[in-house]
Design a protein around this motif. Structure first.
Motif, PDB file in Angstrom:
ATOM      1  N   GLN A 171      18.882  99.007 -53.187  1.00  0.00           N
ATOM      2  CA  GLN A 171      19.971  98.041 -53.101  1.00  0.00           C
ATOM      3  C   GLN A 171      21.275  98.615 -53.639  1.00  0.00           C
ATOM      4  OE1 GLN A 171      20.580  93.983 -55.332  1.00  0.00           O
ATOM      5  NE2 GLN A 171      19.541  93.545 -53.380  1.00  0.00           N
ATOM      6  N   ARG A 230      14.612  88.781 -54.303  1.00  0.00           N
ATOM      7  CA  ARG A 230      15.959  88.202 -54.386  1.00  0.00           C
ATOM      8  C   ARG A 230      15.963  86.875 -55.135  1.00  0.00           C
ATOM      9  NH1 ARG A 230      16.026  84.279 -50.391  1.00  0.00           N
ATOM     10  NH2 ARG A 230      14.393  84.545 -48.804  1.00  0.00           N
ATOM     11  N   ASP A 270      20.792  88.531 -53.869  1.00  0.00           N
ATOM     12  CA  ASP A 270      20.473  87.993 -52.551  1.00  0.00           C
ATOM     13  C   ASP A 270      21.622  88.389 -51.635  1.00  0.00           C
ATOM     14  OD1 ASP A 270      19.985  86.525 -50.260  1.00  0.00           O
ATOM     15  OD2 ASP A 270      19.312  84.742 -51.338  1.00  0.00           O
ATOM     16  N   ALA A 299      16.493  92.927 -50.762  1.00  0.00           N
ATOM     17  CA  ALA A 299      15.675  92.184 -51.739  1.00  0.00           C
ATOM     18  C   ALA A 299      14.877  91.063 -51.104  1.00  0.00           C
ATOM     19  CB  ALA A 299      16.548  91.637 -52.871  1.00  0.00           C
ATOM     20  N   ASN A 300      14.526  91.240 -49.835  1.00  0.00           N
ATOM     21  CA  ASN A 300      13.665  90.259 -49.175  1.00  0.00           C
ATOM     22  C   ASN A 300      12.184  90.583 -49.355  1.00  0.00           C
ATOM     23  OD1 ASN A 300      15.236  88.162 -47.598  1.00  0.00           O
ATOM     24  ND2 ASN A 300      16.293  90.027 -46.948  1.00  0.00           N
TER      25      ASN A 300
END
Length: 232
Positions: free
Chosen positions: A33, A100, A109, A177-178
């Motif tokens: 991320q 998330r 998120d 972040a899924n």
């Protein structure tokens, strides 16, 4: 709808998965991320990929197989159906909040912050999607099957480049972040089991050409000799 009302269990499982990844010394999702967050455009592209590629790419894969590789279409359809059914059972029996939503992860998120997002802002009341269906990741499972299916059904020396699709999907689902890393591991394991049960057909050049000719001629699947023994 069947999965609603499992918020407490979903977050408890999220803590277990997060702790398990740290115990296994898996790389942190935050590293991926952080790389995305260097550019607002890159984050937006990743969110768009997550939101728009999953279903169309799989549908295009099946349509192409149906038209050009009928025997492989039957095989791939069965594998995807089995993996999806098993995954849905997993989503119901092991609800899991994605990273998330887990404060402990320290992840953003990106869908809500940078857009586009396919999920509602309130997971427990989201009527359009089950946001606690993180493990296994069908985004990764389907993408990996698309690559494997195209590699099996084609003969080009460049066909191995199809593996870039699941690789890119993996980076996207983790970076946004899924999903956790372990969500993809679980999906890959399910796919391996499905492939062990449902074997790929042995395609010859003659069989492939005959299948294409019959498809173009509009001959029904049940009347095509190249499908005999392959199932329908």
């Amino acid at each position: 709808q069947l999965a609603t009302g499992h918020t407490a269990q979903a977050f408890a499982n999220a803590h277990r998965v997060w702790d398990a990844e740290r115990f296994l010394h898996l790389p942190g999702e935050g590293a991926v991320q952080s790389a995305l967050l260097h550019s607002d455009t890159l984050v937006h592209v990743a969110n768009t990929y997550y939101a728009t590629v999953h279903f169309p790419a799989t549908a295009a894969f099946l349509v192409w197989l149906y038209l050009r590789r009928p025997t492989h279409y039957v095989w791939a359809r069965r594998v995807l159906a089995l993996v999806t059914a098993a995954a849905l059972v997993g989503h119901l029996t092991f609800p899991l909040a994605p990273p998330r939503l887990l404060a402990e992860s320290g992840l953003l998120d990106t869908g809500q912050l940078f857009g586009p997002s396919v999920y509602g802002a309130h997971p427990a009341t989201d009527a359009m999607a089950n946001q606690f269906a993180a493990m296994p990741s069908l985004h990764f499972g389907w993408a990996l099957m698309v690559a494997i299916g195209l590699i099996a059904a084609t003969r080009s020396r460049w066909r191995w480049l199809w593996l870039l699709h699941p690789l890119l999907t993996l980076l996207v689902i983790v970076g946004t972040a899924n999903h956790y890393w372990l969500d993809s591991v679980a999906a890959a394991a399910l796919l391996c089991l499905a492939l062990a049960v449902i074997h790929a057909p042995h395609r010859t050049a003659t069989t492939a050409l005959r299948g294409q000719e019959h498809a173009r001629a509009g001959i029904p699947a049940q009347d095509r000799p190249e499908l005999v023994g392959a199932g329908r």
